[in-house]
Design a protein around this motif. Structure first.
Motif, PDB file in Angstrom:
ATOM      1  N   SER A  33      33.200 -35.473 -64.195  1.00 21.17           N
ATOM      2  CA  SER A  33      32.164 -35.927 -63.261  1.00 21.17           C
ATOM      3  C   SER A  33      32.441 -35.319 -61.892  1.00 21.17           C
ATOM      4  CB  SER A  33      32.155 -37.444 -63.163  1.00 21.17           C
ATOM      5  OG  SER A  33      31.829 -38.016 -64.406  1.00 21.17           O
ATOM      6  N   LEU A  34      31.428 -34.687 -61.319  1.00 17.45           N
ATOM      7  CA  LEU A  34      31.579 -33.989 -60.046  1.00 17.45           C
ATOM      8  C   LEU A  34      30.919 -34.765 -58.917  1.00 17.45           C
ATOM      9  CD1 LEU A  34      32.466 -31.293 -58.651  1.00 17.45           C
ATOM     10  CD2 LEU A  34      30.156 -30.468 -59.111  1.00 17.45           C
ATOM     11  N   VAL A  35      31.661 -34.921 -57.813  1.00 15.94           N
ATOM     12  CA  VAL A  35      31.159 -35.574 -56.608  1.00 15.94           C
ATOM     13  C   VAL A  35      31.398 -34.628 -55.447  1.00 15.94           C
ATOM     14  CG1 VAL A  35      31.501 -37.477 -54.996  1.00 15.94           C
ATOM     15  CG2 VAL A  35      31.699 -37.890 -57.435  1.00 15.94           C
ATOM     16  N   GLY A  36      30.421 -34.473 -54.585  1.00 14.83           N
ATOM     17  CA  GLY A  36      30.593 -33.654 -53.396  1.00 14.83           C
ATOM     18  C   GLY A  36      29.871 -34.276 -52.220  1.00 14.83           C
ATOM     19  N   ARG A  37      30.568 -34.396 -51.114  1.00 11.56           N
ATOM     20  CA  ARG A  37      29.988 -34.963 -49.897  1.00 11.56           C
ATOM     21  C   ARG A  37      30.515 -34.199 -48.693  1.00 11.56           C
ATOM     22  NH1 ARG A  37      27.022 -37.053 -53.047  1.00 11.56           N
ATOM     23  NH2 ARG A  37      26.892 -39.240 -53.576  1.00 11.56           N
ATOM     24  N   SER A  38      29.708 -34.131 -47.639  1.00  5.39           N
ATOM     25  CA  SER A  38      30.109 -33.486 -46.391  1.00  5.39           C
ATOM     26  C   SER A  38      29.735 -34.374 -45.216  1.00  5.39           C
ATOM     27  CB  SER A  38      29.400 -32.139 -46.216  1.00  5.39           C
ATOM     28  OG  SER A  38      29.853 -31.207 -47.144  1.00  5.39           O
ATOM     29  N   VAL A  39      30.490 -34.214 -44.138  1.00  4.95           N
ATOM     30  CA  VAL A  39      30.194 -34.914 -42.897  1.00  4.95           C
ATOM     31  C   VAL A  39      30.615 -33.998 -41.752  1.00  4.95           C
ATOM     32  CG1 VAL A  39      32.428 -36.110 -42.784  1.00  4.95           C
ATOM     33  CG2 VAL A  39      30.450 -37.117 -41.654  1.00  4.95           C
ATOM     34  N   THR A  40      29.864 -34.047 -40.659  1.00  5.65           N
ATOM     35  CA  THR A  40      30.238 -33.293 -39.467  1.00  5.65           C
ATOM     36  C   THR A  40      30.916 -34.257 -38.503  1.00  5.65           C
ATOM     37  OG1 THR A  40      28.371 -31.804 -39.768  1.00  5.65           O
ATOM     38  CG2 THR A  40      29.402 -31.828 -37.588  1.00  5.65           C
ATOM     39  N   ASN A 115      41.896 -36.573 -62.313  1.00 14.57           N
ATOM     40  CA  ASN A 115      41.069 -36.180 -61.170  1.00 14.57           C
ATOM     41  C   ASN A 115      41.662 -34.956 -60.502  1.00 14.57           C
ATOM     42  OD1 ASN A 115      42.614 -37.121 -58.494  1.00 14.57           O
ATOM     43  ND2 ASN A 115      42.998 -38.634 -60.100  1.00 14.57           N
ATOM     44  N   SER A 116      40.819 -34.272 -59.790  1.00 13.95           N
ATOM     45  CA  SER A 116      41.224 -33.110 -59.001  1.00 13.95           C
ATOM     46  C   SER A 116      40.163 -32.905 -57.939  1.00 13.95           C
ATOM     47  CB  SER A 116      41.379 -31.872 -59.878  1.00 13.95           C
ATOM     48  OG  SER A 116      40.177 -31.627 -60.596  1.00 13.95           O
ATOM     49  N   GLY A 117      40.479 -32.091 -56.964  1.00 18.70           N
ATOM     50  CA  GLY A 117      39.478 -31.845 -55.931  1.00 18.70           C
ATOM     51  C   GLY A 117      40.039 -31.066 -54.773  1.00 18.70           C
ATOM     52  N   ARG A 118      39.206 -30.990 -53.742  1.00 16.95           N
ATOM     53  CA  ARG A 118      39.597 -30.273 -52.535  1.00 16.95           C
ATOM     54  C   ARG A 118      38.819 -30.828 -51.355  1.00 16.95           C
ATOM     55  NH1 ARG A 118      38.994 -24.408 -53.593  1.00 16.95           N
ATOM     56  NH2 ARG A 118      38.516 -23.977 -51.446  1.00 16.95           N
ATOM     57  N   VAL A 119      39.446 -30.748 -50.197  1.00 16.98           N
ATOM     58  CA  VAL A 119      38.795 -31.110 -48.940  1.00 16.98           C
ATOM     59  C   VAL A 119      38.876 -29.871 -48.066  1.00 16.98           C
ATOM     60  CG1 VAL A 119      38.865 -32.590 -46.912  1.00 16.98           C
ATOM     61  CG2 VAL A 119      39.393 -33.530 -49.154  1.00 16.98           C
ATOM     62  N   GLU A 120      37.713 -29.428 -47.580  1.00 19.00           N
ATOM     63  CA  GLU A 120      37.634 -28.215 -46.769  1.00 19.00           C
ATOM     64  C   GLU A 120      37.204 -28.563 -45.351  1.00 19.00           C
ATOM     65  OE1 GLU A 120      35.820 -24.790 -49.010  1.00 19.00           O
ATOM     66  OE2 GLU A 120      35.268 -26.472 -50.328  1.00 19.00           O
ATOM     67  N   PHE A 121      37.704 -27.769 -44.404  1.00 15.78           N
ATOM     68  CA  PHE A 121      37.405 -27.963 -42.981  1.00 15.78           C
ATOM     69  C   PHE A 121      36.807 -26.663 -42.453  1.00 15.78           C
ATOM     70  CE2 PHE A 121      41.065 -30.372 -44.356  1.00 15.78           C
ATOM     71  CZ  PHE A 121      40.788 -31.656 -43.911  1.00 15.78           C
ATOM     72  N   HIS A 122      35.545 -26.715 -41.991  1.00 16.94           N
ATOM     73  CA  HIS A 122      34.850 -25.532 -41.477  1.00 16.94           C
ATOM     74  C   HIS A 122      34.327 -25.803 -40.070  1.00 16.94           C
ATOM     75  CE1 HIS A 122      34.813 -23.597 -45.423  1.00 16.94           C
ATOM     76  NE2 HIS A 122      34.491 -24.779 -45.927  1.00 16.94           N
ATOM     77  N   ASP A 123      34.448 -24.805 -39.211  1.00 18.21           N
ATOM     78  CA  ASP A 123      33.932 -24.943 -37.846  1.00 18.21           C
ATOM     79  C   ASP A 123      32.429 -25.178 -37.860  1.00 18.21           C
ATOM     80  OD1 ASP A 123      36.303 -24.660 -36.391  1.00 18.21           O
ATOM     81  OD2 ASP A 123      36.232 -22.477 -36.540  1.00 18.21           O
ATOM     82  N   ALA A 124      31.988 -26.061 -36.977  1.00 16.86           N
ATOM     83  CA  ALA A 124      30.561 -26.336 -36.806  1.00 16.86           C
ATOM     84  C   ALA A 124      30.152 -26.065 -35.362  1.00 16.86           C
ATOM     85  CB  ALA A 124      30.253 -27.774 -37.195  1.00 16.86           C
ATOM     86  N   GLY A 125      30.837 -25.110 -34.734  1.00 17.72           N
ATOM     87  CA  GLY A 125      30.504 -24.755 -33.356  1.00 17.72           C
ATOM     88  C   GLY A 125      30.773 -25.910 -32.418  1.00 17.72           C
ATOM     89  N   GLU A 126      29.850 -26.147 -31.501  1.00 19.93           N
ATOM     90  CA  GLU A 126      30.008 -27.216 -30.522  1.00 19.93           C
ATOM     91  C   GLU A 126      29.944 -28.608 -31.137  1.00 19.93           C
ATOM     92  OE1 GLU A 126      27.344 -26.773 -27.259  1.00 19.93           O
ATOM     93  OE2 GLU A 126      27.949 -24.698 -26.879  1.00 19.93           O
ATOM     94  N   ARG A 127      29.462 -28.678 -32.372  1.00 19.37           N
ATOM     95  CA  ARG A 127      29.349 -29.990 -33.035  1.00 19.37           C
ATOM     96  C   ARG A 127      30.667 -30.458 -33.638  1.00 19.37           C
ATOM     97  NH1 ARG A 127      25.086 -30.025 -37.311  1.00 19.37           N
ATOM     98  NH2 ARG A 127      26.428 -28.362 -38.052  1.00 19.37           N
ATOM     99  N   GLY A 128      31.682 -29.596 -33.697  1.00 21.90           N
ATOM    100  CA  GLY A 128      32.973 -30.005 -34.234  1.00 21.90           C
ATOM    101  C   GLY A 128      33.314 -29.295 -35.535  1.00 21.90           C
ATOM    102  N   THR A 129      33.523 -30.076 -36.586  1.00 22.07           N
ATOM    103  CA  THR A 129      33.995 -29.559 -37.865  1.00 22.07           C
ATOM    104  C   THR A 129      33.228 -30.192 -39.010  1.00 22.07           C
ATOM    105  OG1 THR A 129      36.218 -29.356 -36.927  1.00 22.07           O
ATOM    106  CG2 THR A 129      36.061 -29.302 -39.320  1.00 22.07           C
TER     107      THR A 129
END
Length: 191
Positions: A33-40, A115-129
């Motif tokens: 079962s795959l779950v994916g979520r993002s937040v800035t 279970n397995s997974g990953r958490v990634e951190f990407h620049d969002a410019g002036e909005r943060g990450t």
């Protein structure tokens, strides 16, 4: 004509080949079962990575995590609230660790919840990450376990969204907002 760019997380795609690609990005994938979520989050990538890499802090913003104990630099022991007041425990191994970019893990063989997974951190410019969590898991007791977990609000798709929102609150304000009174607050009222 230029094709529009879709910057939504790949795990939200309704096209099965795209979600299969997201699962392929996980080293040592375990789970179906795959779950994916993002937040800035309005904080620098480095700060978010450092806070996330300290797994012992997870109970501060992950509602169902009772504790995470580091066994060594790459192995941790997890205790998580399960449906019906049960506790589910397993060991996890970090499979990738790229400072300020990503942390990936996989449960050790024989885990009650693969279970397995990953958490990634990407620049969002002036909005943060932009913080993106992608998780593969097998619910305990299969489909029935998934339904019970959903009923008790312990299903990973629900929890991932809530936990990322709490992480955002903690990192931007220094606390997690709640309408419930803590044990400490109740003790202070009666003192």
């Amino acid at each position: 004509m230029v094709a529009p760019h879709d910057d939504a997380p790949i795990t939200t795609s309704k096209r099965t080949e795209k979600t299969a690609q997201a699962a392929e990005n996980i080293a040592d994938p375990k789970g179906s079962s795959l779950v994916g979520r993002s937040v800035t989050i309005n904080r620098p990538r480095h700060e978010l990575y450092v806070q996330w890499r300290d797994f012992s802090q997870f109970p501060n913003f992950m509602e169902n995590v009772e504790r995470v104990e580091m066994i060594d630099d790459v192995t941790s022991h997890w205790a998580v609230k399960g449906p019906g007041g049960s506790t589910i425990e397993w060991d996890a191994i970090i499979t990738q660790d790229q400072p300020d970019s990503l942390i990936a893990w996989s449960s050790a063989d024989g885990a009650d919840v693969a279970n397995s997974g990953r958490v990634e951190f990407h620049d969002a410019g002036e909005r943060g990450t932009i913080v993106t969590a992608t998780i593969l898991y097998d619910p305990p007791a299969g489909i029935l376990g998934r339904l019970v977990a959903k009923l008790f609000q312990r299903e990973p798709a629900i929890q991932t969204r809530r936990d990322l929102r709490r992480f955002k609150q903690l990192m931007e304000t220094g606390e997690v907002a709640t309408s419930a009174r803590t044990t400490k607050e109740l003790e202070e009222e009666t003192a």
